[in-house]
Design an enzyme around this catalytic site. Sequence first.
Site, PDB file in Angstrom:
ATOM      1  N   GLU A 193       0.828  -1.346  -0.055  1.00 40.61           N
ATOM      2  CA  GLU A 193       0.173   0.111   0.122  1.00 40.61           C
ATOM      3  C   GLU A 193       0.865   1.361  -0.089  1.00 40.61           C
ATOM      4  OE1 GLU A 193      -2.954  -0.411   3.240  1.00 40.61           O
ATOM      5  OE2 GLU A 193      -3.863  -1.909   1.824  1.00 40.61           O
ATOM      6  N   GLU A 312      -4.649  -8.407  -0.619  1.00 45.90           N
ATOM      7  CA  GLU A 312      -5.591  -8.513   0.758  1.00 45.90           C
ATOM      8  C   GLU A 312      -6.864  -8.198   0.175  1.00 45.90           C
ATOM      9  OE1 GLU A 312      -4.498  -5.318   3.563  1.00 45.90           O
ATOM     10  OE2 GLU A 312      -2.200  -5.906   3.357  1.00 45.90           O
TER      11      GLU A 312
END
Length: 582
Positions: A193, A312
């Site tokens: 991220e 994820e």
Amino acid sequence: MKGTKHPGHRRRGPGRVLGLLLALVAAIGLSGTTALAAPGHAGTSAAATARVLGPKGVVAAMQPSWNLGNTLDAIPDETSWGNPPATKALFDTIKAQGFRSVRLPVTWSGHQSSTAPYTIDAPWLNRVRQVVDWALSDGLYVVINVHHDSWQWISSMPTDHDNVLARFKATWTQIAAEFKDSPQTLLFESVNEPQFNNTTDAQGSQYLDELNTTFHTVVRQSGGNNATRLLMLPSLGCTPSQERMAPLVDEIGSLKDPNLVATVHYYGWYPFSVNIAGGTRFDATSQKDMTDTFTSIGNTLIAKGIPVYMGEYGLLGYPDHNHPPRVEQGEALKYFEMLGHEARTTGVTTALWDAFNFLNRSTLQWRDPDLIDQIKSAWTTRSGTASSDRVFLAKSEAITARTLTLNPNGLTFRGVWQGGTKLAQGRDYTVSGDRLTLTASALTRLAGNRAYGTNATVEARFSAGLPWKIYVTTYDKPVLSNANGTTGGLTVPTRFNGDLLATMESTYADGSNAGNTSWTPYQEYDVAFSPDYPGNAITLTADYLNALRDGAQATLTFHFWSGATVTYHVTRSGGSVTGTVA
């Protein structure tokens, strides 16, 4: 919040072809150094497997995947966020449960010098290797990365460019050297991220391109199996929006390396994912967000031949077994059922984010069997659902028939069962199109003595997948009482009377929003308010109470899953808070 989504055409992935190859190998019992075998088969060369399957085949063979969250990525140490140390038995369990790969998030910053030469502590590197080797020895594909470093120091790249780049390069130089001889069932992910302080998306994409290019160069030049190891490159924030995936496509094309994989994350439509702004249901808006996301992934990445690993997925903060569930069980089941379908038909490998939520790491048992069963079922087939998983019967009223809308999801409705007993169509229930009606006589029998709460469970069954459970529930309108407290928290005595809290609306007399979430009247579940069912109370949090205007009365409307609403008033006076029944 995840990025804006765009519609497009979904494509079917390579999973079926791969499945046929692996089934053929199993059927004819090839041995020795043959390459057409899944990782973990005795005598199989992992490198040969990767060569034959190719990047797309390897990523498809990694489905389904699981995250060892909040462990090696915990700050500062492995057990700091409440999980026990990882063990070999943990990976034995994951393999036995049908997972084919694991993602091992790793945060390096707490075990690394913050100044040149940015040396990673040997004990930490050895511990990471030990955990990696346990997973590899179980025949699992493994992904390791640079995880929370993304916001701890990488995010300062705009103002500390040279130092961040040097540290990032040094970090991956050491990781690559440590694992260069590991089998090619180990994959590297550049950074989790990625984010950059005070930048536009265009600027952030440029910084990310620089990091990803550095990562690629360092690993490829480190020798051994790293010369052809599969490398995962993220979009900005790992956001699966077309705007953020498009620069990643350009970057992957510019590197001219066939052994690259794109990685993104997905946590659903934000209001539904955290239960805020009235997002209590997996409704048409939430469904469209999901279908648009997978369509965009298919069009932007997969259609261009780029394998996609969804590193994820889940719902933000759900489930959290330390708090009441912010997403209602049936609505969560619908979400995971549909996500499995979208991933399969698009050709995306998905890694369940499990910070502790799903698998109890101490007992190695699933915390919620119904939830994990739905997730696992969605790997291979659809399941039918309905508009709700509860039928509420007011104890103060006579029982009447109740109707639910069936969502067969392409399957055939087979009937309604209570345990091993099939209910009688016509007498116990009727079906008209997609409308399932439970009769008054059946509900009267199922409700029994009409104690508050769940009286009975029946199942709507379909031609495939899992049955849809329907909980016959007796309730009366909840009753709240006056309360006094401080801005540190207010406990409101509550008789729930068998009902369940869905959300809380909060406004001032002038119509403006009251509370710590100012952009919507519907406050965030478990952040502004939380039910305590065993304690017969609703708690208003310090964050919510401290955000109220001093001296102004806030009107709260509590919405319950039965459809009942209860109005309550709260007034803050300095550090004191008073709650009164409306």
